[in-house]
Design a protein around this motif. Structure first.
Motif, PDB file in Angstrom:
ATOM      1  N   THR A  49       0.871  -1.213   0.049  1.00 23.11           N
ATOM      2  CA  THR A  49       0.261   0.076  -0.147  1.00 23.11           C
ATOM      3  C   THR A  49       0.853   1.287   0.055  1.00 23.11           C
ATOM      4  OG1 THR A  49      -1.270  -1.158   1.532  1.00 23.11           O
ATOM      5  CG2 THR A  49      -2.013   0.911   0.986  1.00 23.11           C
ATOM      6  N   TYR A  51       3.906   1.997  -1.169  1.00 25.37           N
ATOM      7  CA  TYR A  51       4.643   2.594  -2.257  1.00 25.37           C
ATOM      8  C   TYR A  51       3.853   3.360  -3.202  1.00 25.37           C
ATOM      9  CZ  TYR A  51       7.922  -0.646  -0.090  1.00 25.37           C
ATOM     10  OH  TYR A  51       8.664  -1.287   0.820  1.00 25.37           O
ATOM     11  N   PRO A  52       3.124   3.101  -3.623  1.00 27.15           N
ATOM     12  CA  PRO A  52       2.119   4.185  -4.453  1.00 27.15           C
ATOM     13  C   PRO A  52       2.050   5.414  -3.982  1.00 27.15           C
ATOM     14  CG  PRO A  52       1.086   2.210  -4.493  1.00 27.15           C
ATOM     15  CD  PRO A  52       2.022   1.893  -3.354  1.00 27.15           C
ATOM     16  N   LEU A  53       1.538   5.400  -2.543  1.00 30.25           N
ATOM     17  CA  LEU A  53       1.493   6.763  -1.900  1.00 30.25           C
ATOM     18  C   LEU A  53       2.885   7.693  -1.831  1.00 30.25           C
ATOM     19  CD1 LEU A  53      -0.573   5.392   1.132  1.00 30.25           C
ATOM     20  CD2 LEU A  53      -1.325   7.466  -0.722  1.00 30.25           C
ATOM     21  N   THR A  55       5.343   7.407  -3.806  1.00 26.45           N
ATOM     22  CA  THR A  55       5.708   7.886  -5.023  1.00 26.45           C
ATOM     23  C   THR A  55       4.804   9.166  -5.330  1.00 26.45           C
ATOM     24  OG1 THR A  55       6.205   5.590  -5.655  1.00 26.45           O
ATOM     25  CG2 THR A  55       6.077   7.273  -7.354  1.00 26.45           C
ATOM     26  N   ARG A  56       3.514   9.221  -4.940  1.00 23.17           N
ATOM     27  CA  ARG A  56       2.556  10.122  -5.239  1.00 23.17           C
ATOM     28  C   ARG A  56       2.991  11.449  -4.772  1.00 23.17           C
ATOM     29  NH1 ARG A  56      -2.031  11.846  -4.100  1.00 23.17           N
ATOM     30  NH2 ARG A  56      -2.431  10.145  -2.422  1.00 23.17           N
ATOM     31  N   LYS A  58       5.714  12.080  -3.294  1.00 21.59           N
ATOM     32  CA  LYS A  58       7.149  12.337  -3.821  1.00 21.59           C
ATOM     33  C   LYS A  58       7.042  13.338  -5.096  1.00 21.59           C
ATOM     34  CE  LYS A  58       9.686  11.074  -6.516  1.00 21.59           C
ATOM     35  NZ  LYS A  58      10.273   9.926  -7.568  1.00 21.59           N
ATOM     36  N   ASN A  59       6.228  12.831  -5.957  1.00 21.20           N
ATOM     37  CA  ASN A  59       6.106  13.547  -7.409  1.00 21.20           C
ATOM     38  C   ASN A  59       5.306  14.905  -7.094  1.00 21.20           C
ATOM     39  OD1 ASN A  59       7.387  11.500  -8.697  1.00 21.20           O
ATOM     40  ND2 ASN A  59       5.571  10.555  -9.534  1.00 21.20           N
ATOM     41  N   TYR A  65      14.063  11.974  -1.126  1.00 14.86           N
ATOM     42  CA  TYR A  65      14.627  10.819  -0.670  1.00 14.86           C
ATOM     43  C   TYR A  65      16.199  10.698  -0.754  1.00 14.86           C
ATOM     44  CZ  TYR A  65      14.210   8.906  -5.235  1.00 14.86           C
ATOM     45  OH  TYR A  65      14.321   8.595  -6.453  1.00 14.86           O
ATOM     46  N   LYS A  77      15.922   3.611   0.010  1.00  9.28           N
ATOM     47  CA  LYS A  77      15.491   5.248   0.088  1.00  9.28           C
ATOM     48  C   LYS A  77      14.927   5.545   1.355  1.00  9.28           C
ATOM     49  CE  LYS A  77      13.592   5.336  -4.802  1.00  9.28           C
ATOM     50  NZ  LYS A  77      12.217   5.157  -5.362  1.00  9.28           N
ATOM     51  N   TYR A  79      13.415   8.535   3.415  1.00  7.93           N
ATOM     52  CA  TYR A  79      12.579   9.628   2.953  1.00  7.93           C
ATOM     53  C   TYR A  79      12.597  10.953   4.018  1.00  7.93           C
ATOM     54  CZ  TYR A  79      10.351   7.246  -0.859  1.00  7.93           C
ATOM     55  OH  TYR A  79      10.141   6.402  -1.895  1.00  7.93           O
TER      56      TYR A  79
ATOM     57  N   ILE B  33       7.055   2.836  -8.634  1.00 12.22           N
ATOM     58  CA  ILE B  33       6.470   2.111  -7.810  1.00 12.22           C
ATOM     59  C   ILE B  33       6.898   0.714  -7.721  1.00 12.22           C
ATOM     60  CG2 ILE B  33       4.226   1.177  -7.291  1.00 12.22           C
ATOM     61  CD1 ILE B  33       3.123   3.985  -8.013  1.00 12.22           C
ATOM     62  N   PHE B  74      -3.790  -2.246  -2.743  1.00 12.95           N
ATOM     63  CA  PHE B  74      -3.335  -1.037  -2.980  1.00 12.95           C
ATOM     64  C   PHE B  74      -4.140   0.075  -3.579  1.00 12.95           C
ATOM     65  CE2 PHE B  74       0.763  -3.268  -4.524  1.00 12.95           C
ATOM     66  CZ  PHE B  74       0.985  -4.115  -3.458  1.00 12.95           C
TER      67      PHE B  74
END
Lengths: 114, 554
Positions: A49, A51-53, A55-56, A58-59, A65, A77, A79, B33, B74
């Protein structure tokens, strides 16, 4: 996907984001550190769960990181919050707190004209 | 980071990552990801495996998946991703660009599932294809053949992903879940399909067998080539003992050297050959296990082999380091006639024609004779003619040999037993000499110098030609032509008395301008100078090198 499910995921999204930013604001952290804390709070159950969060966020410029060499596996990494992220968290805390108090009041107190 | 992973576990993990991937769009930062998740998986696997285990099993992957969570979990965490997958799921059936793949459908098969698979692919009912195939069956044998070939080539759709691909459904978490939860209704396979299955697996085994036989054949060829290359390298290094059978390597190498040669051979060729076979078998039978340590071990042994070979060759070369020479003069009785005949004596013990064990080295030929007091014959005799200072024929023998020390070299020289015999006016020489048992090949050589007094003649028999060593004469006639003629020693040198070599015509010279002769003595070219018609040019190329002579034609 039902309406209820949609609402729940909307709410969870906001809360998760808030929690992650809060945890990261305490210092440079590695995803599994975040997971440990979140698992304790029963906020997420599975690691995927996160990792997508991350990444978002961070973007969106809230996180940055550093690569740190690890003696057990690939480099990790770590953060931390960017100034923008700190600002964002401050706002969230301010509004989020008042929002939560309002929520508690709305859901618990009966209607006035009753 | 390298993991060894079981095939089943690999498929599972690949599928898992694939479904995660299908869950996110590029704008979500999909690659990042996936990368993060992959490195986390690697970390978890490292923890699970610890130090004792090497191979990732299916159970390990299950454990990883339970820690990481199902991909659909996810989606709930990140709204954007969730809605993306939902829309693709709904819109997919409408999209015409969905990639279908041709499989055999084991669930709806009649024989092997070829028709039902093709039906999915072309989007028509399998019944029509079955009818079509039945028609081709009856039209000729080729129809059956087409079916069998298709049945062999097309893979069976076994996993949910494959089944989705076969039907052209999008492969994502929701469809896979649907597929696994409510699999397509299985058609009860017909009796004929069971028979055909058996038939098909039989054909596959036969085909595999043919492939193995071909592979084994090429492996065998490769081994032979490898072996030959090895031999060639050894020969180039000058290890004569290895180019010839082992039973005479005693003639070259000490016991220790033979042992080290064997060790080097095993390390450099035998072990790599076994290793190659292991690799081939592994490849042919698709065996998956870790050969990393084996590879390293073989590599180390090979380098060790190189070192052993190097020092052994160096050690062998040292056996030839020092020279020694003995020169003695034997008086030859003056023959009653004016002419001394020279020829090679017959040696019943040494018959080169019939003797099978004649070996060539860079330093001359030798042969092995068993059952006598000597073990091998050295075939390295040279014969020269010089002017005698007195009126007495003289034969000078120069024995040379090599050895590790000067003393050893001298011992090797002393081992030479050269035989010759004079019967009045005939001097019979040997073109070889025996070397006693226990003495090794150390380049033993015999040089014979016959001193001929001025005014006396010698007849050189044809049999002598092989041992003549660039004998000087007034007509500059080549050794190969000197045989079969009588030569008289004059103040200027040897001159032929029974044939006129000055015109540069020998018995077998073509009267034309140019004559090229190639035989066992080498290559000889005789002709007129292209610029000066009054001059003759002789070019000869033989084992002693290339010689060019120009002289006035008369």
């Amino acid at each position: 996907m039902g309406n209820l499910e949609n609402t729940q995921s909307q709410m969870r999204k906001g809360v998760l984001e808030f929690c992650i930013l809060s945890i990261i604001s305490k210092g440079e952290v590695y995803p599994s550190d975040i997971i440990d804390e979140m698992k304790e709070a029963k906020l997420i159950v599975v690691e995927g769960t996160l990792y997508p969060l991350l990444t978002r966020l961070k973007n969106a410029g809230l996180l940055s990181y550093n690569w740190v060499e690890s003696n057990a596996g690939p480099p990790r990494k770590y953060y931390k919050l960017t100034p923008l992220g700190q600002e964002h968290l401050k706002e969230l805390k301010k509004h989020g707190m008042s929002w939560l108090t309002q929520l508690a009041r709305l859901t618990t107190t009966p209607l006035k004209n009753e | 980071m390298v993991f060894h992973i079981e095939e089943l576990a690999y498929d599972k993990l690949k599928n898992y990552l694939q479904t995660i991937r299908s869950h996110f769009s590029v704008s979500d930062g999909r690659d990042e990801i996936i990368e993060d998740i992959e490195s986390r998986i690697a970390e978890i696997l490292l923890q699970i495996l610890g130090k004792s285990r090497q191979v990732v099993t299916s159970e390990d992957v299950d454990q990883v998946m339970s820690v990481m969570g199902k991909p659909e979990d996810f989606a709930g965490a990140d709204d954007a991703a969730g809605s993306t997958s939902q829309t693709t799921g709904d819109a997919a059936t409408a999209e015409s660009t969905i990639k279908r793949r041709l499989y055999r459908d084991p669930d709806e098969r009649v024989i092997a599932g070829v028709c039902s698979g093709m039906g999915h692919y072309f989007g028509i009912d399998a019944v029509w294809l079955r009818i079509l195939f039945i028609i081709i069956f009856f039209m000729g044998f080729s129809g059956l053949l087409i079916y069998i070939v298709l049945a062999i080539i097309l893979p069976k759709a076994i996993t949910p992903t494959q089944k989705l691909e076969m039907r052209g459904d999008p492969v994502n978490i929701s469809t896979i879940r649907k597929e696994t939860e409510s699999p397509a209704v299985k058609r009860e396979p017909s009796g004929i399909s069971n028979v055909f299955d058996l038939f098909l697996s039989g054909i596959k085994i036969i085909l595999k067998g043919i492939v193995y036989i071909i592979t084994a054949f090429f492996a065998f060829i490769a081994l032979i080539v490898l072996f030959s290359i090895g031999m060639a390298i050894m020969a180039m290094l000058g290890v004569g003992g290895l180019t010839i059978p082992v039973f005479i390597s005693d003639q070259f190498l000490s016991r220790d050297q033979q042992m080290w040669t064997t060790v080097a051979f095993i390390l450099l060729f035998a072990i790599p050959a076994v290793w190659l076979i292991i690799r081939l078998v592994k490849w042919m039978f698709n065996i998956k296990y870790n050969t990393h340590r084996l590879n390293v071990a073989v590599g180390i042994l090979f380098i060790l082999g190189l070192a052993v070979a190097f020092f052994n060759v160096y050690d062998i070369a040292r056996d030839f380091a020092k020279d020694a020479k003995i020169r003695n003069t034997v008086e030859v009785l003056n023959p009653s006639a004016q002419t001394l005949s020279l020829r090679i004596m017959d040696d019943p013990k040494y018959d080169e024609e019939s003797h099978s064990n004649v070996f060539s080295t860079r330093r001359g030929n030798f042969s092995v004779t068993t059952g006598s007091d000597f073990v091998f014959n050295q075939d390295n005799v040279d014969f020269k003619v010089e002017k005698a200072p007195t009126d007495q024929f003289e034969l000078i023998q120069v024995f040379t040999a090599e050895g590790r020390t000067e003393k050893e070299a001298m011992d090797n020289v002393k081992s030479i037993k050269y035989n010759f015999e004079q019967k009045d006016s005939t001097l019979m020489l040997s073109d070889h000499f025996p070397i006693p048992k226990g003495v090794k090949f150390r380049n033993q050589k015999v040089l014979l110098i016959l001193k001929v007094p001025v005014g006396k003649s010698i007849y050189i028999d044809e049999s002598m030609v092989d041992i003549l060593d660039d004998i000087d004469n007034v007509t500059n006639t080549w050794d190969g032509d000197m045989g079969g003629h009588t030569w008289k020693m004059t103040d200027a040198g040897l001159m032929c008395t029974d044939f006129d070599f000055t015109t540069n015509k020998t018995d077998d010279v073509d009267p034309d301008n140019m004559d090229i002769k190639i035989d066992q003595h080498g290559v000889r070219i005789q002709g007129k100078d292209a610029n000066d018609k009054d001059k003759n040019v002789n070019i000869k190329i033989d084992k002693s090198g290339m010689h060019v002579k120009t002289e006035d034609a008369k």
